[in-house]
Motif scaffolding. Structure first.
Motif, PDB file in Angstrom:
ATOM      1  N   UNK A  44       0.831  -1.192   0.000  1.00 49.68           N
ATOM      2  CA  UNK A  44       0.000   0.000   0.000  1.00 49.68           C
ATOM      3  C   UNK A  44       0.874   1.253   0.000  1.00 49.68           C
ATOM      4  N   UNK A  45       1.933   1.251   0.784  1.00 53.09           N
ATOM      5  CA  UNK A  45       2.823   2.420   0.825  1.00 53.09           C
ATOM      6  C   UNK A  45       3.466   2.663  -0.537  1.00 53.09           C
ATOM      7  N   UNK A  46       3.876   1.588  -1.216  1.00 53.00           N
ATOM      8  CA  UNK A  46       4.465   1.739  -2.544  1.00 53.00           C
ATOM      9  C   UNK A  46       3.423   2.263  -3.526  1.00 53.00           C
ATOM     10  N   UNK A  47       2.216   1.700  -3.488  1.00 56.79           N
ATOM     11  CA  UNK A  47       1.145   2.145  -4.392  1.00 56.79           C
ATOM     12  C   UNK A  47       0.846   3.625  -4.190  1.00 56.79           C
ATOM     13  N   UNK A  48       0.762   4.053  -2.947  1.00 55.08           N
ATOM     14  CA  UNK A  48       0.481   5.460  -2.662  1.00 55.08           C
ATOM     15  C   UNK A  48       1.611   6.358  -3.147  1.00 55.08           C
ATOM     16  N   UNK A  49       2.859   5.922  -2.952  1.00 55.38           N
ATOM     17  CA  UNK A  49       3.995   6.736  -3.383  1.00 55.38           C
ATOM     18  C   UNK A  49       4.039   6.842  -4.912  1.00 55.38           C
ATOM     19  N   UNK A  50       3.799   5.746  -5.608  1.00 47.03           N
ATOM     20  CA  UNK A  50       3.824   5.793  -7.067  1.00 47.03           C
ATOM     21  C   UNK A  50       2.682   6.661  -7.595  1.00 47.03           C
ATOM     22  N   UNK A  51       1.522   6.591  -6.962  1.00 47.98           N
ATOM     23  CA  UNK A  51       0.417   7.477  -7.337  1.00 47.98           C
ATOM     24  C   UNK A  51       0.823   8.933  -7.159  1.00 47.98           C
ATOM     25  N   UNK A  52       1.467   9.237  -6.020  1.00 48.96           N
ATOM     26  CA  UNK A  52       1.901  10.606  -5.754  1.00 48.96           C
ATOM     27  C   UNK A  52       2.991  11.042  -6.734  1.00 48.96           C
TER      28      UNK A  52
END
Length: 259
Positions: free
Chosen positions: A24-32
């Motif tokens: 989830x942290x990776x997904x959020x960072x890539x989205x950002x």
């Protein structure tokens, strides 16, 4: 206003195990970072809710099933028309001595953590190569580098993931496709938090003592990582700036292997 051309030019990432913890942290960072993100997890209501709240494409799949691996790639490329980044993060742990290790659990763990990353990269390969800056990130573990007792399937899968990473790197180089492995030490995820509580009960010590005396004993820095720490490294690895990094085994291990 975002135009159709800008949307079509946005890179697309698929993150497995992407609705909790490191994923989830990776997904959020890539989205950002400006990517369009699909997250894959078991098809559960709570996983769908996380994906919906974060405006991710949710892909429900069981990575122990070969057909689900192909269907997952097809779902992402069907929705977005491309796939530029594959983050193989999904996994789970089981703790038992080798002599007592359940054989069906062994099979499931190796399929989810080693066979599925192979299959997903196989099915995504043409899309990643067509990107010109395709990226595979395999979230391994410090246990891809060292062993501990009672984790035979987990450690075998993670060691194998390093070999897969290096092979992906060699085969993808001509297409500008890179593959790298991130090997974190213990990260404060829901899974690790439960492990700490369980060990505190079985050992008769405090949770703080489990962290310091058990989990962090081999480490130089006596502090658990946070998921955002792993995400920050993944962000760089998938960026255009990391074009020359491939086949790397990136230890985020608090100095565990420095001894």
């Amino acid at each position: 206003m975002t135009t159709d051309r800008q949307i079509s030019d946005q890179r697309v990432a698929l993150v497995t195990g992407g609705t909790s913890g490191i994923g989830l942290a990776i997904a959020q960072r890539l989205r950002d970072d400006g990517l369009r993100v699909a997250v894959l997890d078991l098809d559960r209501e709570e996983a769908r809710a996380v994906a919906n709240d974060a405006a991710f494409l949710f892909v429900g799949a069981d990575l122990s099933r070969r057909a689900d691996c192909r269907a997952a790639v097809d779902a992402v490329t069907g929705a977005f028309g491309r796939l530029d980044v594959l983050v193989n993060n999904a996994g789970f742990q089981h703790i038992d001595p080798i002599v007592d290790f359940p054989e069906d659990t062994w099979d499931a763990m190796l399929h989810v953590m080693l066979t599925a990353p192979f299959l997903l990269s196989k099915y995504a390969w043409a899309h990643l190569a067509a990107s010109g800056q395709g990226r595979i990130v395999n979230v391994a573990s410090i246990h891809a580098q060292v062993a501990s007792p009672f984790k035979s399937a987990y450690i075998s899968a993670k060691h194998g993931l390093i070999g897969l990473t290096r092979t992906q790197a060699l085969e993808g180089a001509d297409a500008g496709l890179t593959a790298n492995a991130i090997c974190p030490a213990y990260v404060r995820t829901p899974l690790v938090t439960r492990q700490i509580a369980d060990q505190a009960r079985t050992r008769g010590i405090s949770e703080a003592d489990v962290e310091q005396q058990v989990m962090l004993e081999p480490a130089a820095i006596k502090r658990l990582l946070d998921p955002v720490d792993v995400a920050a490294l993944a962000s760089y690895v998938v960026s255009p700036a990391a074009w020359g990094m491939t086949g790397a085994v990136l230890d985020l291990d608090l100095g565990w292997t420095a001894r």
